[in-house]
Design a protein around this motif. Structure first.
Motif, PDB file in Angstrom:
ATOM      1  N   UNK A  22      36.547 -35.282  -6.770  1.00  0.00           N
ATOM      2  CA  UNK A  22      37.742 -34.636  -6.222  1.00  0.00           C
ATOM      3  C   UNK A  22      37.914 -34.987  -4.753  1.00  0.00           C
ATOM      4  N   UNK A  23      39.109 -34.746  -4.174  1.00  0.00           N
ATOM      5  CA  UNK A  23      39.267 -34.939  -2.721  1.00  0.00           C
ATOM      6  C   UNK A  23      38.341 -34.009  -1.961  1.00  0.00           C
ATOM      7  N   UNK A  24      37.788 -34.503  -0.867  1.00  0.00           N
ATOM      8  CA  UNK A  24      36.806 -33.746  -0.088  1.00  0.00           C
ATOM      9  C   UNK A  24      37.391 -33.469   1.283  1.00  0.00           C
ATOM     10  N   UNK A  25      37.433 -32.207   1.674  1.00  0.00           N
ATOM     11  CA  UNK A  25      38.084 -31.859   2.939  1.00  0.00           C
ATOM     12  C   UNK A  25      37.305 -30.744   3.619  1.00  0.00           C
ATOM     13  N   UNK A  26      36.996 -30.923   4.902  1.00  0.00           N
ATOM     14  CA  UNK A  26      36.314 -29.893   5.683  1.00  0.00           C
ATOM     15  C   UNK A  26      37.184 -29.535   6.872  1.00  0.00           C
ATOM     16  N   UNK A  27      37.261 -28.224   7.190  1.00  0.00           N
ATOM     17  CA  UNK A  27      38.110 -27.750   8.284  1.00  0.00           C
ATOM     18  C   UNK A  27      37.272 -27.120   9.380  1.00  0.00           C
ATOM     19  N   UNK A  28      37.678 -27.393  10.620  1.00  0.00           N
ATOM     20  CA  UNK A  28      37.154 -26.664  11.766  1.00  0.00           C
ATOM     21  C   UNK A  28      38.353 -26.104  12.517  1.00  0.00           C
ATOM     22  N   UNK A  29      38.283 -24.850  12.884  1.00  0.00           N
ATOM     23  CA  UNK A  29      39.428 -24.200  13.515  1.00  0.00           C
ATOM     24  C   UNK A  29      39.018 -23.641  14.878  1.00  0.00           C
ATOM     25  N   UNK A  30      39.809 -23.962  15.894  1.00  0.00           N
ATOM     26  CA  UNK A  30      39.632 -23.368  17.221  1.00  0.00           C
ATOM     27  C   UNK A  30      40.860 -22.513  17.491  1.00  0.00           C
ATOM     28  N   UNK A  31      40.636 -21.267  17.878  1.00  0.00           N
ATOM     29  CA  UNK A  31      41.742 -20.330  18.075  1.00  0.00           C
ATOM     30  C   UNK A  31      41.762 -19.870  19.528  1.00  0.00           C
ATOM     31  N   UNK A  32      42.923 -20.062  20.174  1.00  0.00           N
ATOM     32  CA  UNK A  32      43.127 -19.522  21.518  1.00  0.00           C
ATOM     33  C   UNK A  32      43.738 -18.142  21.360  1.00  0.00           C
ATOM     34  N   UNK A  33      42.966 -17.108  21.670  1.00  0.00           N
ATOM     35  CA  UNK A  33      43.417 -15.743  21.423  1.00  0.00           C
ATOM     36  C   UNK A  33      44.400 -15.283  22.498  1.00  0.00           C
ATOM     37  N   UNK A  34      45.604 -14.922  22.056  1.00  0.00           N
ATOM     38  CA  UNK A  34      46.562 -14.240  22.910  1.00  0.00           C
ATOM     39  C   UNK A  34      47.089 -13.068  22.113  1.00  0.00           C
ATOM     40  N   UNK A  35      47.639 -12.079  22.809  1.00  0.00           N
ATOM     41  CA  UNK A  35      48.050 -10.862  22.111  1.00  0.00           C
ATOM     42  C   UNK A  35      49.232 -11.089  21.181  1.00  0.00           C
ATOM     43  N   UNK A  36      50.169 -11.931  21.584  1.00  0.00           N
ATOM     44  CA  UNK A  36      51.406 -12.042  20.819  1.00  0.00           C
ATOM     45  C   UNK A  36      51.563 -13.345  20.048  1.00  0.00           C
ATOM     46  N   UNK A  37      50.971 -14.436  20.568  1.00  0.00           N
ATOM     47  CA  UNK A  37      51.184 -15.736  19.936  1.00  0.00           C
ATOM     48  C   UNK A  37      49.883 -16.532  19.910  1.00  0.00           C
ATOM     49  N   UNK A  38      48.962 -16.234  18.990  1.00  0.00           N
ATOM     50  CA  UNK A  38      47.714 -17.001  18.927  1.00  0.00           C
ATOM     51  C   UNK A  38      47.991 -18.452  18.564  1.00  0.00           C
ATOM     52  N   UNK A  39      47.267 -19.357  19.202  1.00  0.00           N
ATOM     53  CA  UNK A  39      47.411 -20.784  18.964  1.00  0.00           C
ATOM     54  C   UNK A  39      46.138 -21.297  18.304  1.00  0.00           C
ATOM     55  N   UNK A  40      46.270 -21.914  17.150  1.00  0.00           N
ATOM     56  CA  UNK A  40      45.102 -22.466  16.461  1.00  0.00           C
ATOM     57  C   UNK A  40      45.215 -23.985  16.416  1.00  0.00           C
ATOM     58  N   UNK A  41      44.073 -24.642  16.571  1.00  0.00           N
ATOM     59  CA  UNK A  41      44.029 -26.104  16.560  1.00  0.00           C
ATOM     60  C   UNK A  41      42.996 -26.559  15.526  1.00  0.00           C
ATOM     61  N   UNK A  42      43.348 -26.492  14.253  1.00  0.00           N
ATOM     62  CA  UNK A  42      42.404 -26.937  13.229  1.00  0.00           C
ATOM     63  C   UNK A  42      42.404 -28.454  13.116  1.00  0.00           C
ATOM     64  N   UNK A  43      41.316 -28.983  12.624  1.00  0.00           N
ATOM     65  CA  UNK A  43      41.247 -30.410  12.335  1.00  0.00           C
ATOM     66  C   UNK A  43      40.731 -30.592  10.916  1.00  0.00           C
ATOM     67  N   UNK A  63      39.704 -38.049  10.628  1.00  0.00           N
ATOM     68  CA  UNK A  63      40.029 -36.719  11.144  1.00  0.00           C
ATOM     69  C   UNK A  63      41.491 -36.667  11.577  1.00  0.00           C
ATOM     70  N   UNK A  64      42.188 -35.605  11.146  1.00  0.00           N
ATOM     71  CA  UNK A  64      43.573 -35.363  11.536  1.00  0.00           C
ATOM     72  C   UNK A  64      43.647 -34.021  12.241  1.00  0.00           C
ATOM     73  N   UNK A  65      44.255 -33.992  13.411  1.00  0.00           N
ATOM     74  CA  UNK A  65      44.361 -32.757  14.198  1.00  0.00           C
ATOM     75  C   UNK A  65      45.719 -32.100  13.965  1.00  0.00           C
ATOM     76  N   UNK A  66      45.730 -30.762  13.920  1.00  0.00           N
ATOM     77  CA  UNK A  66      46.957 -29.993  13.734  1.00  0.00           C
ATOM     78  C   UNK A  66      47.026 -28.911  14.812  1.00  0.00           C
ATOM     79  N   UNK A  67      48.207 -28.369  14.991  1.00  0.00           N
ATOM     80  CA  UNK A  67      48.376 -27.252  15.925  1.00  0.00           C
ATOM     81  C   UNK A  67      49.376 -26.270  15.337  1.00  0.00           C
ATOM     82  N   UNK A  68      48.995 -24.979  15.249  1.00  0.00           N
ATOM     83  CA  UNK A  68      49.848 -23.935  14.707  1.00  0.00           C
ATOM     84  C   UNK A  68      49.930 -22.780  15.698  1.00  0.00           C
ATOM     85  N   UNK A  69      51.130 -22.251  15.889  1.00  0.00           N
ATOM     86  CA  UNK A  69      51.295 -21.047  16.690  1.00  0.00           C
ATOM     87  C   UNK A  69      51.974 -19.994  15.821  1.00  0.00           C
ATOM     88  N   UNK A  70      51.435 -18.782  15.832  1.00  0.00           N
ATOM     89  CA  UNK A  70      51.915 -17.723  14.951  1.00  0.00           C
ATOM     90  C   UNK A  70      52.309 -16.494  15.747  1.00  0.00           C
TER      91      UNK A  70
END
Length: 229
Positions: A22-43, A63-70
């Motif tokens: 099967x496809x093999x995928x491993x994730x590492x996530x770094x999260x910049x904690x803010x009160x209203x808009x946390x920013x995560x940079x998973x790879x 390795x592919x880098x991503x950036x999400x803000x919620x």
């Protein structure tokens, strides 16, 4: 919010024969904690393997880098249903109210309680990882990201019938009588907005109840619906 146990956790990986690995995928996530808009940079790290010999294998990591803000604050959310007074519209609205108010009702099998079983956001879970003892650790989808609670939805919509939702619920005859009886005070004042009625697009047996329809040209009807929204 990620428990410390699962931050930057590496899991054992297994190489499979080429014809069924099967496809093999491993994730590492770094999260910049803010009160209203946390920013995560998973790879995402994918390992591509080529089988060379019976004993050896060449592996190339990619390795592919991503950036999400919620946004953490869930906004007030409304739902407008086409056919609010139909079987689906009345049942959806009744289900939300029953869950929100904690209404129980009696059937011939005993007392029933409302729930959101079957809901992707409210009932489904995601496997987050494993504990130190090797046990799977799951979290509800709704706890992974800020999501609208269905109980907070503001429901409205259109229907070609002018019946209020309590009468429409009785006409639909989907819900048990004891539940309907308790829902009437919450649904009797909900009335659908006038809807567009073109007989070519609506079942023939619906024509007799079409007493809540808009009149005008296509462009006028379009503008009216836009104004409703």
């Amino acid at each position: 919010h990620t428990p410390p146990l699962y931050k930057n956790t590496s899991y054992p990986q297994q190489l499979w024969p080429p014809h069924h690995r099967p496809p093999l995928c491993a994730w590492r996530v770094r999260i910049a904690n803010t009160r209203s808009r946390p920013l995560s940079r998973p790879s995402s790290t994918t390992r591509r393997a080529w089988w060379k010999t019976e004993r050896g294998v060449t592996v190339r990591p990619e390795t592919t880098a991503y950036q999400f803000r919620t946004q953490t604050k869930v906004p007030k959310t409304g739902v407008l249903l086409v056919g609010l007074g139909g079987n689906n519209g009345t049942t959806v609205t009744a289900g939300i109210i029953a869950n929100r108010e904690g209404i129980t009702w009696r059937t011939r099998k005993g007392v029933e309680r409302p729930n959101y079983f079957g809901s992707l956001t409210q009932a489904a879970t995601v496997r987050l990882g494993v504990t130190e003892r090797g046990e799977d650790y799951h979290l509800p989808v709704k706890d992974l990201l800020p999501m609208v609670n269905p109980n907070d939805l503001i429901v409205g919509g259109w229907d070609i019938s002018s019946l209020n939702l309590a009468d429409a619920m009785e006409r639909a005859a989907v819900l048990d009588y004891d539940l309907q009886r308790q829902l009437v005070p919450y649904m009797k004042d909900i009335k659908p907005m006038p809807s567009i009625f073109f007989s070519d697009f609506i079942a023939a047996n619906q024509g007799a109840r079409a007493d809540n329809v808009l009149r005008g040209s296509h462009s006028e009807l379009l503008e009216h619906i836009r104004a409703d929204i």
